[in-house]
Motif scaffolding. Structure first.
Motif: not given
Length: 282
Positions: A196-200, A223-224, A229-232
């Motif tokens: 999540t945004l909060k985690d990062m 961030p999202h 992009a990294a997952r894809v």
């Protein structure tokens, strides 16, 4: 060749290089280079000189004008100019500089990334490597040493990398870059987590609002967007290099359902995961 330019002290020398067609297509390459000593009162004004200029100030000082603004440059500093645009430099006291006009593939990108809207006069923490490679190029031509164009490209890239990575930054952008680099490493290590945004933001010890703005500024992604992009990209690697099922790839790259994975993958690539795998293997 010895310079006969007005205001340049006798004994100053320069060399002109004509790159090959291949160099123009794929490399950064020198256009001309020299080691000049300038008399007090020297000035140069150009509307354009199709190249980029790196000038290392050895002694003395000069003034530089570009983009309608004037900057001072002194000993140990580096001037980086886009000579495709109107520019000027002059001195009232005299100075000595080793300089290189270069151009080629990626030159404009390096220029923009190095300056990033900042001044064209750069202070490095350590100028050793920049001086080393700049002088290497100068010596190749002064001593008539045969050198492959790939090596000339390498020397120029090393110089530009020094400017990009090691310059002093009055606005603490280097600290910002380090924070985002650490965050990107964190994302890579936790790609299967919710992220999540909060985690990062917590990982970076910043507020979500400030973290989002900083991440966008440094990476060009929100961030999202970066996480997606990294997952894809990870999914693309698995699709083309393994026989893992699409369902398993979905969960191993951090997506929460196969349908959301397929929808996101198609949105990012224009085709479904199955179509991507088929296109790679057929």
């Amino acid at each position: 060749m010895l310079s006969t330019e007005r205001g340049v002290i006798s004994g100053s020398d320069y060399y002109v290089y004509t790159p090959s067609a291949l160099a123009k297509k794929i490399f950064l390459y020198p256009i001309n280079m020299g080691l000049f000593r300038y008399e007090p009162g020297y000035s140069l004004h150009r509307n354009a000189y199709d190249s980029f200029l790196i000038m290392f100030i050895r002694r003395g000082e000069c003034q530089v004008e570009t983009g309608g603004r004037i900057y001072n440059a002194g000993p140990g500093q580096v001037v980086l100019l886009n000579c495709y645009e109107p520019h000027a430099y002059w001195t009232s006291k005299g100075w000595e500089a080793e300089w290189l006009h270069f151009d080629g593939k990626g030159g404009a990108g390096y220029y923009e990334a190095i300056l990033d809207g900042g001044p064209p006069v750069i202070s490095l923490r350590d100028t050793y490597r920049l001086e080393k490679y700049l002088h290497k190029i100068y010596l190749q031509f002064r001593e008539c040493i045969s050198t492959k164009e790939a090596w000339l490209n390498n020397y120029i890239v090393n110089i530009l990398t020094e400017l990009l990575v090691n310059r002093d930054n009055e606005h603490s952008e280097n600290v910002s870059s380090s924070i985002i680099e650490d965050t990107i490493a964190y994302i890579s290590e936790h790609l299967t987590d919710p992220l999540t945004l909060k985690d990062m933001a917590d990982q970076a010890s910043l507020s979500p609002f400030y973290f989002s703005r900083l991440f966008k500024k440094e990476s060009g992604f929100s961030p999202h967007e970066y996480v997606i992009a990294a997952r894809v990209n990870n999914a693309k690697f698995l699709l083309k290099s393994s026989d893992i099922s699409i369902k398993d790839i979905c969960f191993s790259t951090g997506f929460t359902s196969e349908s959301s994975f397929c929808t996101t993958f198609k949105k990012e690539t224009g085709i479904t995961p199955s179509q991507y795998r088929f296109s790679i293997r057929n």
